[in-house]
Motif scaffolding. Structure first.
Motif, PDB file in Angstrom:
ATOM      1  N   PHE A   6       0.823  -0.986  -0.100  1.00 35.33           N
ATOM      2  CA  PHE A   6       0.008   0.079   0.057  1.00 35.33           C
ATOM      3  C   PHE A   6       0.857   1.263  -0.021  1.00 35.33           C
ATOM      4  O   PHE A   6       1.724   1.418   0.850  1.00 35.33           O
ATOM      5  N   THR A   7       0.666   2.222  -0.874  1.00 33.52           N
ATOM      6  CA  THR A   7       1.308   3.442  -1.003  1.00 33.52           C
ATOM      7  C   THR A   7       0.686   4.555   0.142  1.00 33.52           C
ATOM      8  O   THR A   7      -0.621   4.407   0.472  1.00 33.52           O
ATOM      9  N   ALA A   8       1.282   5.446   0.473  1.00 33.01           N
ATOM     10  CA  ALA A   8       0.485   6.603   1.431  1.00 33.01           C
ATOM     11  C   ALA A   8      -0.582   6.865   0.508  1.00 33.01           C
ATOM     12  O   ALA A   8      -1.644   7.342   1.238  1.00 33.01           O
ATOM     13  N   GLU A   9      -0.731   7.103  -0.801  1.00 33.98           N
ATOM     14  CA  GLU A   9      -1.846   7.762  -1.363  1.00 33.98           C
ATOM     15  C   GLU A   9      -2.820   6.894  -1.279  1.00 33.98           C
ATOM     16  O   GLU A   9      -4.161   7.191  -1.323  1.00 33.98           O
ATOM     17  N   GLU A  10      -2.629   5.566  -1.630  1.00 32.72           N
ATOM     18  CA  GLU A  10      -3.699   4.521  -1.768  1.00 32.72           C
ATOM     19  C   GLU A  10      -4.328   4.350  -0.363  1.00 32.72           C
ATOM     20  O   GLU A  10      -5.503   4.325  -0.043  1.00 32.72           O
ATOM     21  N   ILE A  11      -3.764   4.478   0.919  1.00 30.87           N
ATOM     22  CA  ILE A  11      -4.195   4.679   2.110  1.00 30.87           C
ATOM     23  C   ILE A  11      -5.138   5.835   2.279  1.00 30.87           C
ATOM     24  O   ILE A  11      -6.035   5.652   2.677  1.00 30.87           O
ATOM     25  N   ARG A  12      -4.476   6.972   1.939  1.00 27.86           N
ATOM     26  CA  ARG A  12      -5.388   8.098   2.092  1.00 27.86           C
ATOM     27  C   ARG A  12      -6.617   7.974   1.359  1.00 27.86           C
ATOM     28  O   ARG A  12      -7.740   8.418   1.535  1.00 27.86           O
ATOM     29  N   ARG A  13      -6.615   7.508   0.003  1.00 30.09           N
ATOM     30  CA  ARG A  13      -7.521   7.164  -1.072  1.00 30.09           C
ATOM     31  C   ARG A  13      -8.860   6.522  -0.191  1.00 30.09           C
ATOM     32  O   ARG A  13      -9.817   6.634  -0.271  1.00 30.09           O
ATOM     33  N   ALA A  31     -12.743  -3.663  -3.073  1.00 28.98           N
ATOM     34  CA  ALA A  31     -12.276  -4.424  -4.242  1.00 28.98           C
ATOM     35  C   ALA A  31     -11.613  -3.644  -5.295  1.00 28.98           C
ATOM     36  O   ALA A  31     -10.848  -4.077  -5.909  1.00 28.98           O
ATOM     37  N   HIS A  32     -12.017  -2.247  -5.323  1.00 30.50           N
ATOM     38  CA  HIS A  32     -11.309  -1.322  -6.308  1.00 30.50           C
ATOM     39  C   HIS A  32      -9.817  -1.257  -5.880  1.00 30.50           C
ATOM     40  O   HIS A  32      -9.014  -1.247  -7.048  1.00 30.50           O
ATOM     41  N   SER A  33      -9.632  -1.112  -4.811  1.00 33.28           N
ATOM     42  CA  SER A  33      -8.263  -1.043  -4.220  1.00 33.28           C
ATOM     43  C   SER A  33      -7.446  -2.147  -4.613  1.00 33.28           C
ATOM     44  O   SER A  33      -6.246  -2.129  -5.369  1.00 33.28           O
ATOM     45  N   LEU A  34      -8.041  -3.343  -4.502  1.00 34.57           N
ATOM     46  CA  LEU A  34      -7.467  -4.691  -4.867  1.00 34.57           C
ATOM     47  C   LEU A  34      -7.189  -4.693  -6.415  1.00 34.57           C
ATOM     48  O   LEU A  34      -6.203  -4.934  -6.844  1.00 34.57           O
ATOM     49  N   ARG A  36      -6.745  -2.004  -8.404  1.00 37.55           N
ATOM     50  CA  ARG A  36      -5.631  -1.132  -8.551  1.00 37.55           C
ATOM     51  C   ARG A  36      -4.367  -1.607  -8.391  1.00 37.55           C
ATOM     52  O   ARG A  36      -3.509  -1.575  -9.135  1.00 37.55           O
ATOM     53  N   ARG A  37      -3.968  -2.339  -7.346  1.00 37.05           N
ATOM     54  CA  ARG A  37      -2.752  -2.862  -6.788  1.00 37.05           C
ATOM     55  C   ARG A  37      -2.481  -3.869  -7.892  1.00 37.05           C
ATOM     56  O   ARG A  37      -1.347  -4.190  -7.960  1.00 37.05           O
ATOM     57  N   THR A  38      -3.222  -4.875  -8.210  1.00 38.81           N
ATOM     58  CA  THR A  38      -3.144  -6.063  -9.181  1.00 38.81           C
ATOM     59  C   THR A  38      -2.751  -5.268 -10.406  1.00 38.81           C
ATOM     60  O   THR A  38      -1.713  -5.869 -11.050  1.00 38.81           O
ATOM     61  N   HIS A  39      -3.484  -4.326 -10.863  1.00 38.54           N
ATOM     62  CA  HIS A  39      -3.031  -3.690 -12.132  1.00 38.54           C
ATOM     63  C   HIS A  39      -1.707  -2.931 -12.252  1.00 38.54           C
ATOM     64  O   HIS A  39      -0.796  -3.140 -12.939  1.00 38.54           O
ATOM     65  N   GLN A  40      -1.472  -2.402 -10.863  1.00 38.89           N
ATOM     66  CA  GLN A  40      -0.047  -1.635 -11.038  1.00 38.89           C
ATOM     67  C   GLN A  40       1.120  -2.877 -10.760  1.00 38.89           C
ATOM     68  O   GLN A  40       2.205  -2.603 -11.254  1.00 38.89           O
ATOM     69  N   THR A  41       0.831  -4.093 -10.048  1.00 38.99           N
ATOM     70  CA  THR A  41       1.836  -5.051 -10.145  1.00 38.99           C
ATOM     71  C   THR A  41       2.130  -5.608 -11.091  1.00 38.99           C
ATOM     72  O   THR A  41       3.054  -5.803 -11.853  1.00 38.99           O
ATOM     73  N   ILE A  42       1.299  -5.714 -12.340  1.00 39.75           N
ATOM     74  CA  ILE A  42       1.401  -6.354 -13.450  1.00 39.75           C
ATOM     75  C   ILE A  42       2.008  -5.236 -14.355  1.00 39.75           C
ATOM     76  O   ILE A  42       2.988  -5.645 -15.017  1.00 39.75           O
ATOM     77  N   ALA A  43       1.878  -4.162 -14.308  1.00 40.47           N
ATOM     78  CA  ALA A  43       2.395  -2.835 -15.183  1.00 40.47           C
ATOM     79  C   ALA A  43       3.834  -2.845 -14.643  1.00 40.47           C
ATOM     80  O   ALA A  43       4.919  -2.830 -15.394  1.00 40.47           O
ATOM     81  N   LYS A  44       4.223  -3.047 -13.272  1.00 38.74           N
ATOM     82  CA  LYS A  44       5.809  -2.958 -12.864  1.00 38.74           C
ATOM     83  C   LYS A  44       6.395  -4.130 -13.532  1.00 38.74           C
ATOM     84  O   LYS A  44       7.476  -3.875 -13.932  1.00 38.74           O
ATOM     85  N   ARG A  45       5.656  -5.355 -13.524  1.00 39.56           N
ATOM     86  CA  ARG A  45       6.317  -6.504 -13.797  1.00 39.56           C
ATOM     87  C   ARG A  45       6.652  -6.493 -15.307  1.00 39.56           C
ATOM     88  O   ARG A  45       8.008  -6.578 -15.818  1.00 39.56           O
TER      89      ARG A  45
END
Length: 60
Positions: A6-13, A31-34, A36-45
């Protein structure tokens, strides 16, 4: 699959959406947070694989 932390921005959101802006159900926000984080993980990879491939293809 290991999700990014979790990023600080994600926690704030998440706090904003669940505590201060009661327009969405907490389950919907989670569910939306999950998603977003899944999408960011895939994009990072994909980003790292692309950079690694470019480094290997670069002329010496």
């Amino acid at each position: 699959m290991q999700l990014i932390d979790f990023t600080a921005e994600e926690i704030r959101r998440l706090l904003h959406q669940t505590l201060w802006h009661v327009q969405h159900a907490p389950l919907t926000v989670a569910a939306h947070s999950l998603w977003r984080r899944t999408h960011q993980t895939i994009a990072k990879r994909i980003h790292y694989k692309k950079r690694q491939r470019q480094a290997l293809e670069a002329p010496p």
